[in-house]
Motif scaffolding. Structure first.
Motif, short mmCIF file in Angstrom:
data_model
loop_
_atom_site.label_atom_id
_atom_site.label_comp_id
_atom_site.label_asym_id
_atom_site.label_seq_id
_atom_site.Cartn_x
_atom_site.Cartn_y
_atom_site.Cartn_z
N THR A 75 25.66 68.66 49.06
CA THR A 75 26.52 69.68 48.82
C THR A 75 25.75 70.71 49.41
OG1 THR A 75 25.67 69.99 46.45
CG2 THR A 75 27.75 68.41 46.84
N ASP A 76 26.77 71.99 49.60
CA ASP A 76 26.15 73.29 49.78
C ASP A 76 25.56 73.18 51.18
OD1 ASP A 76 26.64 74.93 47.02
OD2 ASP A 76 25.23 73.19 46.40
N LEU A 77 26.29 72.73 52.03
CA LEU A 77 26.02 72.34 53.43
C LEU A 77 25.84 73.80 54.26
CD1 LEU A 77 28.04 69.18 54.15
CD2 LEU A 77 25.93 69.41 53.03
N LYS A 78 24.77 74.17 54.77
CA LYS A 78 24.69 75.53 55.52
C LYS A 78 24.26 75.43 56.79
CE LYS A 78 23.01 77.17 50.76
NZ LYS A 78 21.96 77.68 49.96
N SER A 79 24.11 74.54 57.49
CA SER A 79 23.93 74.51 59.03
C SER A 79 24.59 73.85 59.77
CB SER A 79 22.26 73.72 58.85
OG SER A 79 21.77 73.56 60.27
N GLN A 80 24.46 74.22 61.02
CA GLN A 80 25.08 73.57 62.30
C GLN A 80 24.77 72.09 62.25
OE1 GLN A 80 22.09 75.58 65.29
NE2 GLN A 80 23.31 74.35 66.34
N LEU A 81 23.72 71.56 61.69
CA LEU A 81 23.34 70.09 61.63
C LEU A 81 24.57 69.39 60.84
CD1 LEU A 81 21.00 68.11 62.21
CD2 LEU A 81 20.53 68.41 59.73
N GLU A 141 31.76 68.67 52.53
CA GLU A 141 31.10 68.64 51.27
C GLU A 141 31.45 67.39 50.49
OE1 GLU A 141 29.11 71.17 49.64
OE2 GLU A 141 29.32 72.62 51.21
N ASN A 142 30.25 66.95 49.76
CA ASN A 142 30.42 65.69 48.90
C ASN A 142 30.55 64.49 49.77
OD1 ASN A 142 30.31 66.96 46.13
ND2 ASN A 142 32.19 67.99 46.80
N GLU A 143 29.97 64.41 51.02
CA GLU A 143 30.22 63.11 51.85
C GLU A 143 28.85 62.23 51.40
OE1 GLU A 143 32.12 61.67 53.48
OE2 GLU A 143 33.08 63.59 54.78
N HIS A 144 28.91 60.96 51.37
CA HIS A 144 27.98 60.01 50.83
C HIS A 144 26.84 59.90 51.84
CE1 HIS A 144 30.80 59.51 47.55
NE2 HIS A 144 29.83 58.93 46.89
N VAL A 145 25.66 59.89 51.58
CA VAL A 145 24.72 59.40 52.68
C VAL A 145 23.61 58.49 52.08
CG1 VAL A 145 24.94 61.60 54.07
CG2 VAL A 145 23.36 61.44 52.03
N TYR A 146 23.06 57.74 52.62
CA TYR A 146 21.87 56.77 52.23
C TYR A 146 20.32 57.31 51.89
CZ TYR A 146 20.16 52.24 51.24
OH TYR A 146 19.55 51.06 50.62
N MET A 147 20.11 57.16 50.74
CA MET A 147 18.85 57.46 50.11
C MET A 147 17.79 56.33 49.78
SD MET A 147 19.12 61.08 49.80
CE MET A 147 20.22 62.36 49.46
N GLU A 206 15.01 77.48 52.43
CA GLU A 206 15.13 76.77 53.79
C GLU A 206 16.15 75.45 53.31
OE1 GLU A 206 10.94 76.08 54.49
OE2 GLU A 206 10.90 78.30 55.27
N THR A 207 16.56 75.37 52.19
CA THR A 207 17.47 74.33 51.71
C THR A 207 18.86 74.57 52.55
OG1 THR A 207 16.67 74.17 49.51
CG2 THR A 207 18.51 73.18 49.91
N ILE A 208 19.12 73.46 53.07
CA ILE A 208 20.59 73.45 53.74
C ILE A 208 21.53 72.44 53.57
CG2 ILE A 208 19.68 74.64 56.03
CD1 ILE A 208 19.77 71.57 57.43
N PRO A 265 20.24 59.47 58.04
CA PRO A 265 21.24 59.43 58.79
C PRO A 265 21.64 58.12 59.63
CG PRO A 265 19.79 60.80 59.84
CD PRO A 265 19.12 60.46 58.74
N GLU A 266 20.57 57.51 59.95
CA GLU A 266 20.94 56.13 60.95
C GLU A 266 21.29 55.05 59.93
OE1 GLU A 266 16.65 55.74 59.23
OE2 GLU A 266 17.81 57.33 59.59
N LYS A 267 21.27 55.26 58.58
CA LYS A 267 21.88 54.20 57.80
C LYS A 267 23.13 54.61 57.02
CE LYS A 267 17.40 51.92 57.13
NZ LYS A 267 16.25 51.72 55.88
N SER A 268 23.49 55.91 57.29
CA SER A 268 24.72 56.66 56.71
C SER A 268 26.20 56.43 57.27
CB SER A 268 24.31 58.06 56.18
OG SER A 268 22.94 58.20 55.49
N GLY A 269 26.14 55.50 57.99
CA GLY A 269 27.38 55.22 58.64
C GLY A 269 28.24 56.35 59.47
N ALA A 270 29.33 56.52 59.58
CA ALA A 270 30.08 57.67 60.47
C ALA A 270 29.60 59.14 60.12
CB ALA A 270 31.40 57.53 60.21
N ILE A 271 29.01 59.26 58.69
CA ILE A 271 28.61 60.64 58.58
C ILE A 271 27.32 60.99 59.24
CG2 ILE A 271 27.92 62.09 56.45
CD1 ILE A 271 30.90 61.95 56.88
#
Length: 207
Positions: free
Chosen positions: A134-140, A146-152, A163-165, A190-196
């Motif tokens: 959440t709270d995405l702040k970068s061109q990255l 917001e609230n997309e799922h990623v693998y941790m 510097e939190t983005i 990111p390499e394990k987080s599918g299309a996102i």
């Protein structure tokens, strides 16, 4: 976003895309993810080759102090903070770019002005699996909602800072991504987080 058949060549005069190979990275899964996007990466621990690269990916899995020792063995602890091209640290790579880590009482590269600490006692670690950013702040994160799922997969985290983005909540809110000038880092893979994850990698590669 299917770029599999469009092999990307590095810009004229550039050194291409380099993944830092220092013996502490999840390199093959990153290479496969980049190949799905149509990019070929060079694996290298050579300082000159890394300096000449067009983009640099700094991966990492394992324990912080031993990973930092491997960087020191190749002299890369002095090279990485001086890079001027876009650099993406992933997981432990991002943590090593911070001031320091409680894991092994490790001094970091001090690119990001934040410390890495362990999740509190009683919190199940590692955090393993999918969580939201959440709270995405970068061109990255261009084109990422917001609230997309990623693998941790991690037991330590960087706190919130200037510097939190991107942020994630796992018993505490923490930095799931950091950004400063040409440096970026993701706690998630990111390499394990599918299309996102592929979209985030694509954004980085197109900077």
């Amino acid at each position: 976003m299917n770029l599999k058949n469009n092999q990307k060549s590095p810009p004229s005069g550039a050194g291409g895309l380099v993944i830092i190979n220092y013996g502490a990275g999840n390199i093959q899964s990153i290479k496969f993810a980049l190949k799905r996007l149509g990019y070929e990466a060079i694996l290298s621990n050579d300082a000159d080759e890394i300096r000449k690269a067009d983009k640099v990916i700094f991966p990492g899995v394992g324990e912080a102090s031993s990973a930092m020792e491997k960087l020191r063995e190749t002299g890369l602890q002095d090279v990485i903070p001086e890079l001027r091209q876009p650099v993406l640290g992933i997981c432990l790579g991002m943590q090593l770019m911070c001031n320091g880590s409680e894991e092994g009482d490790t001094q970091g590269l001090a690119i990001f002005d934040v410390d890495v600490v362990r999740f509190s006692d009683g919190v199940k670690v590692p955090q393993m699996g999918w969580n939201v950013i959440t709270d995405l702040k970068s061109q990255l994160f261009e084109g990422v909602n917001e609230n997309e799922h990623v693998y941790m997969v991690h037991s330590y985290y960087a706190g919130l800072c200037d510097e939190t983005i991107a942020e994630t909540d796992y018993h505490v809110r923490y930095s799931s991504a950091l950004g400063k000038n040409n440096f970026f880092g993701t706690q998630f893979h990111p390499e394990k987080s599918g299309a996102i994850g592929e979209r985030i990698l694509k954004n980085f590669l197109e900077m």
